[in-house]
Design a protein around this motif. Structure first.
Motif, short mmCIF file in Angstrom:
data_model
loop_
_atom_site.label_atom_id
_atom_site.label_comp_id
_atom_site.label_asym_id
_atom_site.label_seq_id
_atom_site.Cartn_x
_atom_site.Cartn_y
_atom_site.Cartn_z
N ALA A 245 -9.52 30.47 56.61
CA ALA A 245 -10.15 28.87 56.41
C ALA A 245 -9.17 28.34 54.89
N LEU A 246 -9.39 29.10 53.63
CA LEU A 246 -9.04 28.38 52.95
C LEU A 246 -7.67 28.12 53.24
N THR A 247 -7.03 28.39 53.76
CA THR A 247 -5.24 28.25 53.55
C THR A 247 -4.90 26.90 54.53
N LEU A 248 -6.23 26.31 55.17
CA LEU A 248 -6.36 25.00 55.60
C LEU A 248 -6.49 24.03 54.85
N LEU A 249 -6.76 24.42 53.59
CA LEU A 249 -7.50 23.54 52.64
C LEU A 249 -6.79 22.95 51.25
N GLU A 250 -6.78 21.75 51.21
CA GLU A 250 -6.52 21.37 50.00
C GLU A 250 -7.07 21.24 48.93
N PRO A 251 -6.72 21.54 47.64
CA PRO A 251 -7.46 21.33 46.46
C PRO A 251 -7.86 19.69 46.33
N GLY A 252 -9.36 19.10 46.60
CA GLY A 252 -10.13 18.51 45.94
C GLY A 252 -10.92 17.80 47.39
N THR A 253 -10.37 18.90 48.48
CA THR A 253 -10.34 18.12 49.87
C THR A 253 -11.63 17.79 50.22
N GLY A 254 -12.32 16.71 51.18
CA GLY A 254 -13.93 16.73 50.59
C GLY A 254 -14.24 16.98 52.63
N ILE A 255 -15.22 17.98 52.76
CA ILE A 255 -15.64 18.19 53.65
C ILE A 255 -16.64 18.35 54.29
N SER B 97 -20.26 9.50 60.33
CA SER B 97 -19.56 8.10 60.84
C SER B 97 -19.14 7.25 59.48
N ILE B 98 -19.96 6.49 58.62
CA ILE B 98 -19.37 5.79 57.49
C ILE B 98 -18.80 6.15 56.17
N VAL B 99 -19.00 7.74 56.30
CA VAL B 99 -17.94 8.59 54.89
C VAL B 99 -17.00 9.18 55.83
N MET B 100 -16.63 9.01 56.90
CA MET B 100 -15.58 9.39 57.68
C MET B 100 -14.82 8.54 57.39
N SER B 101 -15.42 7.19 57.66
CA SER B 101 -14.68 5.48 57.88
C SER B 101 -14.08 5.29 56.87
N GLU B 102 -14.95 6.02 55.43
CA GLU B 102 -14.74 4.96 54.15
C GLU B 102 -13.53 6.50 53.78
N GLY B 103 -12.83 7.36 54.03
CA GLY B 103 -12.50 8.35 54.27
C GLY B 103 -12.25 9.34 52.37
N LYS B 104 -13.51 9.63 53.14
CA LYS B 104 -14.21 11.29 52.05
C LYS B 104 -13.80 12.16 52.74
N ILE B 105 -13.65 11.84 53.86
CA ILE B 105 -14.08 13.78 54.53
C ILE B 105 -12.26 14.00 55.33
N GLN B 106 -12.04 14.74 54.79
CA GLN B 106 -10.39 15.18 55.45
C GLN B 106 -10.74 16.74 56.02
N ALA B 107 -12.28 17.01 56.06
CA ALA B 107 -11.81 17.96 56.99
C ALA B 107 -13.45 18.70 57.51
N VAL B 108 -14.07 19.07 58.75
CA VAL B 108 -14.76 19.11 59.15
C VAL B 108 -14.92 21.14 59.24
N LEU B 109 -16.41 21.37 58.66
CA LEU B 109 -16.07 23.32 58.88
C LEU B 109 -17.63 23.28 59.34
N VAL B 110 -17.51 23.68 60.77
CA VAL B 110 -19.23 24.31 61.14
C VAL B 110 -19.08 26.56 61.73
N GLY B 111 -20.13 25.93 61.72
CA GLY B 111 -20.51 27.57 61.86
C GLY B 111 -20.82 27.45 63.56
N CYS B 112 -20.99 28.13 64.42
CA CYS B 112 -21.39 28.75 65.97
C CYS B 112 -22.04 30.17 66.34
N ASP B 113 -22.73 29.09 67.08
CA ASP B 113 -23.40 29.86 68.02
C ASP B 113 -22.81 31.08 68.58
N ARG B 114 -22.23 30.65 69.88
CA ARG B 114 -21.60 30.58 71.25
C ARG B 114 -20.36 30.48 71.37
#
Ligand code: MRU
Length: 353
Positions: A152-162, A230-247
């Motif tokens: 996963a780290l190979t997909l992320l830049e330093p300073g990324t908002g997650i 939505s607001i934090v995404m619209s404000e440009g604070k997020i460059q990637a979403v990372l979640v786990g999963c159950d199935r």
């Protein structure tokens, strides 16, 4: 990475091997209290009450639960042992329906049992091998989570908002977590991520667990309410979403904590990559698509009274409380496993991995 994980271990066998020591996640963040479960009943109860939660951790504790349950039956012959095993296995399988890791771990314990029975091992030897298998499931999960973190780290830049939803961290696994593993790894390598944790109503796994875990590790974490994504995404604070999963179903649809699909829809709207981090044991090729995934429905009280002594809603109000939802494969940028990063077409690529 090692330091953080050492500090937080959610499931392990007790030193005398007669119990499984869990961190009671229902008491966090106020109290860091360990409890020793000494029977299959205790384990079932701990899973249902979410004292142990998170798909990989549920699988690990269930594997220990089978071992404890069978040992306590004190079988006098292998026929009794086999019958007892199947009863304990079925009982533990009834604890929660959505996380496939539970069924995967129980099946793996059964395969081990079948192998030892076929070799004609003695009862003490079989019990020992069941214990070793449960230990192996836990130890392997540590390595799996570390590998997920590296990919996963190979997909992320330093300073990324997650942005992350629910808790897919160290306490939801043997160590490190799935979605949080690259965050711990990145911290070691000076990535300086800015993490936003959705509170995750109704049980607040994001607020109580993710925000706690990351704060303990001195990672920059900001807690937001679910309706603020939505607001934090619209404000440009997020460059990637990372979640786990159950199935993960065969077509790439994934079930994760309720609210995840909404976050994925928002991410698509704002053009933000949406990554699902999952061990291979979470992939269920027998499940054709998300509609076949059983979604756990939990008690009304979790919505109406859980976090206040006073009722939070009028008495008797009709409620709907699904504990998970399904994110369509079309919204998922990639699924990150220990064996590598899977991209669409999921139908084809999941089979290969
Ligand atoms: O109901 P929970 O708290 O067990 O739900 C947990 C989640 O949804 C996690 O994101 C998932 O199990 C992955 S944990 C690595």
């Amino acid at each position: 990475m090692e330091k953080v994980a050492e500090a937080i271990q959610s499931v392990k066998l007790s030193e005398d091997q007669n119990g499984v020591v869990i961190l009671d996640q229902t008491l966090l963040p106020g109290l860091k209290k360990y409890e020793t479960l000494t029977s299959a009943n205790d384990v079932w109860d701990a899973i249902v009450k979410l004292k142990v939660r998170g798909a990989p951790a549920i699988g690990i504790v269930a594997a220990y639960g089978v071992y404890l349950g069978v040992k306590q039956l004190d079988p006098q012959n292998t026929k009794e042992l086999h019958q007892g095993f199947l009863q304990v296995k079925e009982y533990l399988a009834s604890s929660r329906p959505t996380a496939v890791n539970l069924f995967w771990a129980l099946r793996r314990m059964e395969e081990k049992l079948d192998l030892t029975l076929s070799k004609g091992h003695s009862i003490p030897a079989i019990l020992e091998e069941l214990r070793e298998e449960a230990e192996l499931i836990r130890l392997e999960d540590e390595k799996v989570c570390e590998a997920i973190g590296k990919h996963a780290l190979t997909l992320l830049e330093p300073g990324t908002g997650i942005l992350t939803h629910c808790n897919a961290g160290a306490i939801a696994t043997a160590k490190y977590g799935t979605a949080l593993a690259p965050i711990y790894l990145g911290q070691q390598e000076g990535y300086d991520f800015k993490v936003y944790a959705d509170e995750t109503r109704p049980l607040l796994q994001g607020a109580r667990l993710t925000a706690w875990e990351l704060s303990e590790a001195n990672i920059d974490v900001t807690l937001i309410c679910d309706n603020m994504a939505s607001i934090v995404m619209s404000e440009g604070k997020i460059q990637a979403v990372l979640v786990g999963c159950d199935r993960v179903a065969a077509n790439g649809d994934t079930a994760n904590k309720i609210g995840t699909s909404g976050v994925a829809i928002l991410a698509k709207h704002y053009g933000i990559p949406f990554y699902v981090c999952a061990p291979i044991s979470t992939i269920d090729l027998n499940c054709k698509n998300g509609q076949e995934i059983v979604i756990e429905e939990r008690k009304s009280e979790e919505i109406t009274t859980q976090w206040y002594t006073e009722p939070m809603a009028p008495e008797g109000v009709k409620t709907y409380n699904p504990a998970f939802d399904v994110t369509s494969h079309e919204l998922i940028t990639a699924i990150i496993t220990e064996n590598g990063i899977i991209r669409p077409n999921y139908q084809e690529n999941l089979k290969e991995i």
